[in-house]
Design a protein around this motif. Structure first.
Motif, short mmCIF file in Angstrom:
data_model
loop_
_atom_site.label_atom_id
_atom_site.label_comp_id
_atom_site.label_asym_id
_atom_site.label_seq_id
_atom_site.Cartn_x
_atom_site.Cartn_y
_atom_site.Cartn_z
N TYR A 270 0.83 -1.20 0.00
CA TYR A 270 0.00 0.00 0.00
C TYR A 270 0.87 1.26 0.00
O TYR A 270 2.03 1.24 0.41
N LYS A 271 0.28 2.34 -0.47
CA LYS A 271 0.91 3.65 -0.42
C LYS A 271 -0.14 4.67 -0.01
O LYS A 271 -1.35 4.41 -0.10
N LEU A 272 0.32 5.82 0.43
CA LEU A 272 -0.57 6.90 0.87
C LEU A 272 -0.45 8.05 -0.12
O LEU A 272 0.64 8.60 -0.33
N ALA A 273 -1.56 8.39 -0.77
CA ALA A 273 -1.59 9.51 -1.71
C ALA A 273 -2.10 10.75 -0.98
O ALA A 273 -3.21 10.75 -0.45
N ILE A 302 8.63 7.48 4.35
CA ILE A 302 9.31 8.48 3.53
C ILE A 302 8.51 8.70 2.25
O ILE A 302 7.74 7.83 1.83
N THR A 303 8.69 9.87 1.65
CA THR A 303 8.03 10.18 0.39
C THR A 303 8.80 9.49 -0.75
O THR A 303 10.02 9.56 -0.81
N THR A 304 8.06 8.82 -1.63
CA THR A 304 8.68 8.06 -2.71
C THR A 304 8.35 8.62 -4.09
O THR A 304 8.98 8.25 -5.07
N LYS A 305 7.37 9.50 -4.18
CA LYS A 305 7.01 10.05 -5.49
C LYS A 305 6.36 11.41 -5.30
O LYS A 305 5.56 11.59 -4.38
N ILE A 306 6.70 12.35 -6.18
CA ILE A 306 6.11 13.68 -6.17
C ILE A 306 5.59 13.96 -7.57
O ILE A 306 6.35 14.01 -8.53
N ASP A 307 4.28 14.11 -7.67
CA ASP A 307 3.66 14.49 -8.94
C ASP A 307 3.51 16.01 -8.93
O ASP A 307 2.60 16.56 -8.32
N SER A 308 4.43 16.70 -9.61
CA SER A 308 4.49 18.16 -9.54
C SER A 308 3.43 18.85 -10.39
O SER A 308 3.39 20.08 -10.44
N ARG A 309 2.59 18.07 -11.08
CA ARG A 309 1.51 18.71 -11.85
C ARG A 309 0.48 19.30 -10.89
O ARG A 309 -0.07 18.58 -10.06
N VAL A 310 0.22 20.59 -10.99
CA VAL A 310 -0.67 21.29 -10.09
C VAL A 310 -2.08 21.27 -10.66
O VAL A 310 -2.30 21.66 -11.81
N GLU A 318 3.25 10.85 -2.87
CA GLU A 318 3.00 9.46 -2.49
C GLU A 318 4.00 9.02 -1.43
O GLU A 318 5.20 9.32 -1.53
N ILE A 319 3.49 8.31 -0.42
CA ILE A 319 4.30 7.82 0.69
C ILE A 319 4.11 6.32 0.80
O ILE A 319 2.97 5.84 0.92
N ASP A 320 5.19 5.55 0.73
CA ASP A 320 5.10 4.10 0.86
C ASP A 320 4.84 3.71 2.30
O ASP A 320 5.46 4.25 3.23
N LEU A 321 3.95 2.75 2.50
CA LEU A 321 3.63 2.24 3.82
C LEU A 321 4.29 0.88 4.02
O LEU A 321 4.43 0.12 3.06
N PRO A 322 4.69 0.56 5.25
CA PRO A 322 5.30 -0.76 5.49
C PRO A 322 4.34 -1.89 5.13
O PRO A 322 3.13 -1.77 5.25
N GLY A 323 4.91 -2.99 4.65
CA GLY A 323 4.09 -4.10 4.22
C GLY A 323 3.45 -4.89 5.34
O GLY A 323 2.54 -5.68 5.12
N ASP A 324 3.93 -4.70 6.59
CA ASP A 324 3.41 -5.48 7.70
C ASP A 324 2.29 -4.76 8.47
O ASP A 324 1.92 -5.20 9.56
#
Length: 418
Positions: A270-273, A302-310, A318-324
Protein backbone atom coordinates in the motif's frame (compact mmCIF):
# COMPACT_ATOMS: atom_id res chain seq x y z
CA UNK A 1 -56.61 97.67 8.28
CA UNK A 2 -54.98 94.98 10.44
CA UNK A 3 -51.60 93.32 9.23
CA UNK A 4 -50.44 89.73 10.05
CA UNK A 5 -47.11 89.65 11.99
CA UNK A 6 -44.72 86.61 11.26
CA UNK A 7 -42.72 85.59 14.38
CA UNK A 8 -38.90 85.75 14.03
CA UNK A 9 -36.94 82.35 13.83
CA UNK A 10 -33.72 83.76 15.25
CA UNK A 11 -34.24 82.69 18.90
CA UNK A 12 -35.16 79.09 17.88
CA UNK A 13 -32.00 78.66 15.81
CA UNK A 14 -29.94 80.08 18.64
CA UNK A 15 -31.43 77.62 21.11
CA UNK A 16 -30.70 74.64 18.75
CA UNK A 17 -27.07 75.65 18.39
CA UNK A 18 -26.68 75.98 22.15
CA UNK A 19 -28.20 72.49 22.68
CA UNK A 20 -25.84 70.91 20.13
CA UNK A 21 -22.77 72.47 21.70
CA UNK A 22 -23.94 71.34 25.13
CA UNK A 23 -24.29 67.77 23.85
CA UNK A 24 -20.78 67.76 22.40
CA UNK A 25 -19.39 69.03 25.69
CA UNK A 26 -21.20 66.33 27.65
CA UNK A 27 -19.93 63.60 25.21
CA UNK A 28 -16.38 64.81 25.51
CA UNK A 29 -16.67 64.83 29.27
CA UNK A 30 -18.02 61.27 29.26
CA UNK A 31 -15.19 60.05 26.99
CA UNK A 32 -12.57 61.76 29.20
CA UNK A 33 -14.19 60.23 32.28
CA UNK A 34 -14.14 56.73 30.85
CA UNK A 35 -10.64 56.83 29.30
CA UNK A 36 -8.82 59.16 31.60
CA UNK A 37 -5.78 60.85 30.15
CA UNK A 38 -4.81 57.84 27.92
CA UNK A 39 -5.53 57.69 24.17
CA UNK A 40 -5.78 53.88 24.24
CA UNK A 41 -9.11 52.26 23.32
CA UNK A 42 -10.27 50.03 26.16
CA UNK A 43 -12.92 47.33 26.22
CA UNK A 44 -14.30 45.22 29.02
CA UNK A 45 -14.35 41.48 28.30
CA UNK A 46 -15.57 38.48 30.26
CA UNK A 47 -12.48 36.33 30.87
CA UNK A 48 -14.62 33.17 30.84
CA UNK A 49 -15.10 33.63 27.06
CA UNK A 50 -11.37 33.79 26.31
CA UNK A 51 -8.77 31.11 25.62
CA UNK A 52 -5.42 31.93 27.16
CA UNK A 53 -2.18 30.10 26.24
CA UNK A 54 1.22 30.34 27.89
CA UNK A 55 4.25 30.81 25.64
CA UNK A 56 6.63 27.86 25.94
CA UNK A 57 10.26 27.17 25.08
CA UNK A 58 11.12 23.88 23.38
CA UNK A 59 11.99 22.07 20.19
CA UNK A 60 10.06 23.15 17.11
CA UNK A 61 9.29 20.49 14.51
CA UNK A 62 8.64 22.01 11.09
CA UNK A 63 5.89 19.63 10.02
CA UNK A 64 2.87 19.87 7.77
CA UNK A 65 -0.30 18.07 8.89
CA UNK A 66 -2.15 16.50 5.98
CA UNK A 67 -4.64 13.75 5.27
CA UNK A 68 -4.09 11.11 2.66
CA UNK A 69 -5.93 8.20 1.11
CA UNK A 70 -4.61 4.63 1.06
CA UNK A 71 -4.07 3.20 -2.41
CA UNK A 72 -2.52 -0.04 -3.62
CA UNK A 73 1.19 0.31 -4.30
CA UNK A 74 1.05 -1.87 -7.40
CA UNK A 75 -2.01 -2.24 -9.63
CA UNK A 76 -2.40 -4.27 -12.81
CA UNK A 77 -4.99 -3.00 -15.29
CA UNK A 78 -7.14 -5.37 -17.32
CA UNK A 79 -7.70 -4.22 -20.90
CA UNK A 80 -9.55 -5.91 -23.73
CA UNK A 81 -6.78 -7.12 -26.06
CA UNK A 82 -9.41 -8.24 -28.55
CA UNK A 83 -12.71 -6.36 -28.49
CA UNK A 84 -16.01 -8.16 -28.39
CA UNK A 85 -19.35 -8.71 -26.71
CA UNK A 86 -19.43 -9.71 -23.04
CA UNK A 87 -20.87 -13.22 -22.93
CA UNK A 88 -20.14 -14.20 -19.34
CA UNK A 89 -18.89 -12.59 -16.13
CA UNK A 90 -17.05 -15.32 -14.23
CA UNK A 91 -16.05 -13.43 -11.02
CA UNK A 92 -17.32 -10.50 -8.96
CA UNK A 93 -15.58 -7.29 -8.01
CA UNK A 94 -13.67 -7.48 -4.71
CA UNK A 95 -12.81 -11.19 -4.96
CA UNK A 96 -9.29 -12.56 -4.62
CA UNK A 97 -8.22 -14.08 -7.94
CA UNK A 98 -5.27 -16.29 -8.80
CA UNK A 99 -2.94 -16.01 -11.78
CA UNK A 100 -4.48 -17.53 -14.89
CA UNK A 101 -8.02 -17.62 -13.48
CA UNK A 102 -10.71 -16.82 -16.12
CA UNK A 103 -12.49 -13.55 -15.37
CA UNK A 104 -14.58 -12.51 -18.39
CA UNK A 105 -15.59 -14.32 -21.57
CA UNK A 106 -16.03 -12.27 -24.75
CA UNK A 107 -17.26 -13.21 -28.20
CA UNK A 108 -16.29 -11.75 -31.58
CA UNK A 109 -17.72 -13.42 -34.69
CA UNK A 110 -15.71 -11.19 -37.05
CA UNK A 111 -12.48 -12.20 -35.30
CA UNK A 112 -13.43 -15.87 -35.42
CA UNK A 113 -14.13 -15.67 -39.17
CA UNK A 114 -10.87 -13.80 -39.69
CA UNK A 115 -8.93 -16.51 -37.85
CA UNK A 116 -10.59 -19.23 -39.94
CA UNK A 117 -9.74 -17.33 -43.13
CA UNK A 118 -6.15 -16.84 -41.98
CA UNK A 119 -5.83 -20.53 -41.18
CA UNK A 120 -7.03 -21.43 -44.69
CA UNK A 121 -4.64 -18.97 -46.33
CA UNK A 122 -1.70 -20.04 -44.23
CA UNK A 123 -2.44 -23.74 -44.84
CA UNK A 124 -2.56 -23.09 -48.59
CA UNK A 125 0.74 -21.24 -48.49
CA UNK A 126 2.36 -23.98 -46.41
CA UNK A 127 1.18 -26.58 -48.91
CA UNK A 128 2.65 -24.48 -51.73
CA UNK A 129 5.96 -24.34 -49.93
CA UNK A 130 5.97 -28.07 -49.38
CA UNK A 131 5.17 -28.66 -53.08
CA UNK A 132 7.99 -26.34 -54.07
CA UNK A 133 10.38 -28.26 -51.85
CA UNK A 134 9.24 -31.54 -53.41
CA UNK A 135 9.77 -30.14 -56.91
CA UNK A 136 13.27 -29.02 -56.02
CA UNK A 137 14.10 -32.45 -54.63
CA UNK A 138 12.73 -34.09 -57.80
CA UNK A 139 14.90 -31.85 -60.00
CA UNK A 140 17.89 -32.73 -57.84
CA UNK A 141 17.27 -36.45 -58.29
CA UNK A 142 16.72 -36.03 -62.05
CA UNK A 143 20.03 -34.21 -62.37
CA UNK A 144 21.79 -37.02 -60.51
CA UNK A 145 20.17 -39.54 -62.83
CA UNK A 146 21.33 -37.62 -65.94
CA UNK A 147 24.84 -37.50 -64.56
CA UNK A 148 24.73 -41.22 -63.86
CA UNK A 149 23.64 -41.99 -67.46
CA UNK A 150 26.42 -39.78 -68.84
CA UNK A 151 28.99 -41.64 -66.75
CA UNK A 152 27.58 -44.90 -68.07
CA UNK A 153 27.90 -43.72 -71.69
CA UNK A 154 31.47 -42.52 -71.10
CA UNK A 155 32.48 -45.86 -69.62
CA UNK A 156 31.02 -47.76 -72.60
CA UNK A 157 32.62 -45.42 -75.14
CA UNK A 158 35.99 -45.64 -73.45
CA UNK A 159 35.83 -49.44 -73.73
CA UNK A 160 34.75 -49.31 -77.39
CA UNK A 161 37.45 -46.78 -78.30
CA UNK A 162 40.07 -49.00 -76.72
CA UNK A 163 38.85 -51.98 -78.70
CA UNK A 164 38.57 -49.96 -81.91
CA UNK A 165 42.17 -48.72 -81.64
CA UNK A 166 43.41 -52.29 -81.47
CA UNK A 167 41.27 -53.39 -84.44
CA UNK A 168 42.18 -50.33 -86.50
CA UNK A 169 45.90 -51.13 -86.11
CA UNK A 170 45.20 -54.53 -87.61
CA UNK A 171 43.05 -52.90 -90.33
CA UNK A 172 40.02 -54.83 -89.19
CA UNK A 173 37.74 -51.75 -88.99
CA UNK A 174 37.63 -48.52 -90.96
CA UNK A 175 39.43 -45.54 -89.44
CA UNK A 176 36.23 -43.45 -89.61
CA UNK A 177 34.54 -45.78 -87.09
CA UNK A 178 37.34 -45.07 -84.63
CA UNK A 179 37.02 -41.32 -85.16
CA UNK A 180 33.26 -41.46 -84.61
CA UNK A 181 33.72 -43.31 -81.34
CA UNK A 182 36.37 -40.82 -80.18
CA UNK A 183 34.10 -37.88 -81.06
CA UNK A 184 31.19 -39.45 -79.12
CA UNK A 185 33.48 -39.98 -76.11
CA UNK A 186 34.64 -36.35 -76.22
CA UNK A 187 31.03 -35.13 -76.44
CA UNK A 188 29.91 -37.07 -73.35
CA UNK A 189 32.97 -36.01 -71.39
CA UNK A 190 32.17 -32.33 -72.09
CA UNK A 191 28.52 -32.97 -71.29
CA UNK A 192 29.55 -34.55 -67.98
CA UNK A 193 31.59 -31.46 -67.07
CA UNK A 194 28.69 -29.17 -67.98
CA UNK A 195 26.26 -31.30 -65.96
CA UNK A 196 28.57 -31.23 -62.92
CA UNK A 197 28.82 -27.43 -63.11
CA UNK A 198 25.04 -27.21 -63.39
CA UNK A 199 24.70 -29.52 -60.39
CA UNK A 200 27.00 -27.32 -58.27
CA UNK A 201 25.12 -24.13 -59.26
CA UNK A 202 21.74 -25.68 -58.56
CA UNK A 203 22.95 -26.94 -55.19
CA UNK A 204 23.88 -23.40 -54.16
CA UNK A 205 20.59 -21.97 -55.44
CA UNK A 206 18.63 -24.80 -53.84
CA UNK A 207 20.30 -24.24 -50.45
CA UNK A 208 19.38 -20.53 -50.50
CA UNK A 209 15.82 -21.28 -51.57
CA UNK A 210 15.41 -23.92 -48.86
CA UNK A 211 16.58 -21.42 -46.23
CA UNK A 212 14.09 -18.82 -47.50
CA UNK A 213 11.30 -21.38 -47.62
CA UNK A 214 12.02 -22.52 -44.06
CA UNK A 215 12.00 -18.89 -42.84
CA UNK A 216 8.72 -18.27 -44.68
CA UNK A 217 7.22 -21.37 -43.13
CA UNK A 218 8.25 -20.26 -39.63
CA UNK A 219 6.78 -16.80 -40.23
CA UNK A 220 3.52 -18.31 -41.43
CA UNK A 221 3.36 -20.56 -38.39
CA UNK A 222 4.00 -17.53 -36.17
CA UNK A 223 1.22 -15.56 -37.88
CA UNK A 224 -1.15 -18.47 -37.44
CA UNK A 225 -0.24 -18.77 -33.76
CA UNK A 226 -0.78 -15.02 -33.30
CA UNK A 227 -4.20 -15.21 -34.97
CA UNK A 228 -5.18 -18.08 -32.69
CA UNK A 229 -3.87 -16.16 -29.68
CA UNK A 230 -6.17 -13.24 -30.55
CA UNK A 231 -9.01 -15.71 -30.45
CA UNK A 232 -7.81 -17.06 -27.09
CA UNK A 233 -7.69 -13.50 -25.73
CA UNK A 234 -11.48 -13.39 -25.86
CA UNK A 235 -11.27 -15.29 -22.56
CA UNK A 236 -9.80 -12.66 -20.22
CA UNK A 237 -7.63 -14.22 -17.49
CA UNK A 238 -5.95 -12.79 -14.40
CA UNK A 239 -2.31 -11.93 -15.20
CA UNK A 240 -1.34 -12.01 -11.49
CA UNK A 241 -2.81 -13.06 -8.16
CA UNK A 242 -4.46 -10.28 -6.16
CA UNK A 243 -7.70 -8.51 -5.28
CA UNK A 244 -10.02 -7.63 -8.14
CA UNK A 245 -10.69 -4.09 -6.95
CA UNK A 246 -12.55 -3.06 -10.12
CA UNK A 247 -14.47 -4.96 -12.80
CA UNK A 248 -16.47 -2.74 -15.14
CA UNK A 249 -18.29 -5.26 -17.35
CA UNK A 250 -21.97 -6.03 -17.92
CA UNK A 251 -23.19 -9.09 -19.76
CA UNK A 252 -24.38 -8.11 -23.23
CA UNK A 253 -22.37 -4.89 -23.62
CA UNK A 254 -19.69 -4.47 -26.28
CA UNK A 255 -16.09 -3.67 -25.41
CA UNK A 256 -13.78 -2.13 -27.98
CA UNK A 257 -10.18 -3.19 -28.40
CA UNK A 258 -8.07 -1.67 -25.61
CA UNK A 259 -11.08 -0.82 -23.40
CA UNK A 260 -10.46 -0.88 -19.63
CA UNK A 261 -12.17 -3.89 -18.01
CA UNK A 262 -10.89 -3.81 -14.45
CA UNK A 263 -7.98 -3.63 -12.06
CA UNK A 264 -6.11 -6.11 -9.85
CA UNK A 265 -4.29 -4.86 -6.74
CA UNK A 266 -1.36 -6.83 -5.38
CA UNK A 267 -2.02 -7.79 -1.75
CA UNK A 268 0.03 -6.45 1.17
CA UNK A 269 1.46 -3.45 -0.71
CA UNK A 270 0.00 0.00 0.00
CA UNK A 271 0.91 3.65 -0.42
CA UNK A 272 -0.57 6.90 0.87
CA UNK A 273 -1.59 9.51 -1.71
CA UNK A 274 -1.57 13.00 -0.18
CA UNK A 275 -2.67 16.27 -1.79
CA UNK A 276 -0.49 19.25 -0.81
CA UNK A 277 -1.02 22.96 -1.37
CA UNK A 278 1.14 24.32 -4.20
CA UNK A 279 2.75 26.74 -1.69
CA UNK A 280 4.87 23.84 -0.43
CA UNK A 281 5.93 22.58 -3.88
CA UNK A 282 9.49 23.89 -3.50
CA UNK A 283 9.83 22.51 0.04
CA UNK A 284 8.72 18.91 -0.51
CA UNK A 285 11.53 16.60 -1.66
CA UNK A 286 11.90 12.90 -2.47
CA UNK A 287 12.97 10.86 0.54
CA UNK A 288 11.48 13.39 2.97
CA UNK A 289 10.54 11.88 6.32
CA UNK A 290 6.88 11.51 7.24
CA UNK A 291 4.97 10.31 10.30
CA UNK A 292 1.74 8.45 9.59
CA UNK A 293 -0.91 7.92 12.27
CA UNK A 294 -2.30 4.38 12.01
CA UNK A 295 -4.66 3.01 14.66
CA UNK A 296 -3.37 5.39 17.33
CA UNK A 297 0.36 4.93 16.70
CA UNK A 298 2.95 6.78 14.64
CA UNK A 299 4.61 5.00 11.72
CA UNK A 300 7.83 6.37 10.20
CA UNK A 301 7.77 6.55 6.41
CA UNK A 302 9.31 8.48 3.53
CA UNK A 303 8.03 10.18 0.39
CA UNK A 304 8.68 8.06 -2.71
CA UNK A 305 7.01 10.05 -5.49
CA UNK A 306 6.11 13.68 -6.17
CA UNK A 307 3.66 14.49 -8.94
CA UNK A 308 4.49 18.16 -9.54
CA UNK A 309 1.51 18.71 -11.85
CA UNK A 310 -0.67 21.29 -10.09
CA UNK A 311 -4.43 20.75 -10.25
CA UNK A 312 -6.83 23.07 -8.40
CA UNK A 313 -3.81 24.65 -6.62
CA UNK A 314 -2.68 21.27 -5.24
CA UNK A 315 -0.14 18.60 -6.15
CA UNK A 316 0.14 14.96 -5.09
CA UNK A 317 2.76 13.23 -2.95
CA UNK A 318 3.00 9.46 -2.49
CA UNK A 319 4.30 7.82 0.69
CA UNK A 320 5.10 4.10 0.86
CA UNK A 321 3.63 2.24 3.82
CA UNK A 322 5.30 -0.76 5.49
CA UNK A 323 4.09 -4.10 4.22
CA UNK A 324 3.41 -5.48 7.70
CA UNK A 325 0.69 -2.94 8.59
CA UNK A 326 -2.54 -4.60 9.71
CA UNK A 327 -6.05 -3.22 9.80
CA UNK A 328 -5.78 -0.91 6.77
CA UNK A 329 -7.79 -1.05 3.58
CA UNK A 330 -7.82 0.56 0.18
CA UNK A 331 -9.59 3.95 0.27
CA UNK A 332 -9.07 4.49 4.01
CA UNK A 333 -7.93 7.99 5.07
CA UNK A 334 -4.99 8.56 7.43
CA UNK A 335 -3.36 11.61 9.01
CA UNK A 336 0.27 12.26 8.09
CA UNK A 337 2.86 14.82 9.15
CA UNK A 338 5.44 15.76 6.53
CA UNK A 339 8.72 16.76 8.20
CA UNK A 340 9.80 19.80 6.16
CA UNK A 341 13.06 20.44 8.07
CA UNK A 342 15.10 19.26 11.04
CA UNK A 343 13.78 20.11 14.56
CA UNK A 344 14.97 23.44 16.03
CA UNK A 345 15.92 23.39 19.71
CA UNK A 346 15.18 26.22 22.19
CA UNK A 347 12.47 27.80 20.05
CA UNK A 348 9.74 30.08 21.44
CA UNK A 349 6.40 28.35 20.85
CA UNK A 350 2.82 29.61 20.90
CA UNK A 351 -0.20 27.35 20.50
CA UNK A 352 -2.26 27.89 17.36
CA UNK A 353 -5.59 29.68 17.70
CA UNK A 354 -8.23 31.72 15.90
CA UNK A 355 -6.54 35.01 16.82
CA UNK A 356 -4.24 34.75 13.82
CA UNK A 357 -7.22 35.09 11.47
CA UNK A 358 -7.94 38.59 12.88
CA UNK A 359 -4.42 39.84 13.54
CA UNK A 360 -2.64 38.17 10.64
CA UNK A 361 -0.01 37.06 13.13
CA UNK A 362 1.35 40.62 13.43
CA UNK A 363 0.02 41.36 16.93
CA UNK A 364 -1.65 39.66 19.89
CA UNK A 365 -3.19 40.49 23.28
CA UNK A 366 -0.75 39.67 26.08
CA UNK A 367 -2.03 39.48 29.68
CA UNK A 368 -0.49 41.60 32.40
CA UNK A 369 1.21 39.95 35.38
CA UNK A 370 -1.94 40.27 37.55
CA UNK A 371 -4.16 38.89 34.76
CA UNK A 372 -6.64 41.81 34.95
CA UNK A 373 -5.60 43.42 31.68
CA UNK A 374 -4.43 42.42 28.20
CA UNK A 375 -2.39 44.75 26.04
CA UNK A 376 -2.10 44.73 22.27
CA UNK A 377 1.51 43.76 21.49
CA UNK A 378 3.32 43.60 18.16
CA UNK A 379 4.73 40.14 17.41
CA UNK A 380 6.31 38.28 14.49
CA UNK A 381 5.54 34.64 13.85
CA UNK A 382 7.68 32.23 11.85
CA UNK A 383 6.89 28.72 10.71
CA UNK A 384 4.00 26.67 11.99
CA UNK A 385 3.05 23.05 12.34
CA UNK A 386 -0.15 21.28 13.28
CA UNK A 387 -0.21 22.61 16.87
CA UNK A 388 2.12 25.60 17.41
CA UNK A 389 3.63 28.73 15.87
CA UNK A 390 7.30 29.57 16.05
CA UNK A 391 7.60 33.04 17.64
CA UNK A 392 10.43 35.18 16.26
CA UNK A 393 9.78 38.52 18.03
CA UNK A 394 7.49 40.13 20.60
CA UNK A 395 6.96 37.24 23.04
CA UNK A 396 9.05 35.33 25.55
CA UNK A 397 8.51 32.08 27.42
CA UNK A 398 6.02 32.54 30.26
CA UNK A 399 3.92 35.22 28.53
CA UNK A 400 0.20 34.52 28.57
CA UNK A 401 -1.51 35.24 25.26
CA UNK A 402 -5.19 35.32 24.31
CA UNK A 403 -5.39 32.90 21.37
CA UNK A 404 -9.16 32.87 20.85
CA UNK A 405 -10.87 35.01 18.20
CA UNK A 406 -10.46 38.83 18.29
CA UNK A 407 -13.44 39.52 16.06
CA UNK A 408 -15.58 41.02 18.91
CA UNK A 409 -12.95 43.38 20.33
CA UNK A 410 -13.88 46.42 18.18
CA UNK A 411 -10.26 47.44 17.47
CA UNK A 412 -9.48 47.79 21.18
CA UNK A 413 -5.92 48.46 22.30
CA UNK A 414 -6.44 47.23 25.86
CA UNK A 415 -8.81 44.66 27.32
CA UNK A 416 -10.14 44.91 30.87
CA UNK A 417 -10.90 41.40 32.10
CA UNK A 418 -13.83 40.83 34.46
Amino acid sequence: MDRKITPSRGPAIKNAVIATLLGLVLASAAYALSHGDSDRVQQRVDSATLMVTTVQAGAFEDTLRLRGSIKPKTSIYLDAISGGRVEQKLVEQGEFVTEGQPLVKLSNSALQLDVISREAQITEQLNFLRNTQMTMETNKLNLKRDLLEIEHQINQLQRKVKQAIALEKRDLIPKDDLLNLQQDLSYYQKRRQLTQERQQAENLIRQAQITQLEDSAKMLDTNLAFARQNLDNLLVKAPVSGYLSDLDVVVGESKTKGARLGQIDLPGEYKLAVEVDEYYLSQVQLGMAAKVRVNGRLIDAITTKIDSRVNASRFTVEIDLPGDLAGIKRGQSLDVDLVLSSPQDNAVLLNKGAFVNDSGGHWAFVLSSDGHQAHRTAIRLGKKNATVFQVLEGLKPGDRVITSSYSSFDNADELLLN
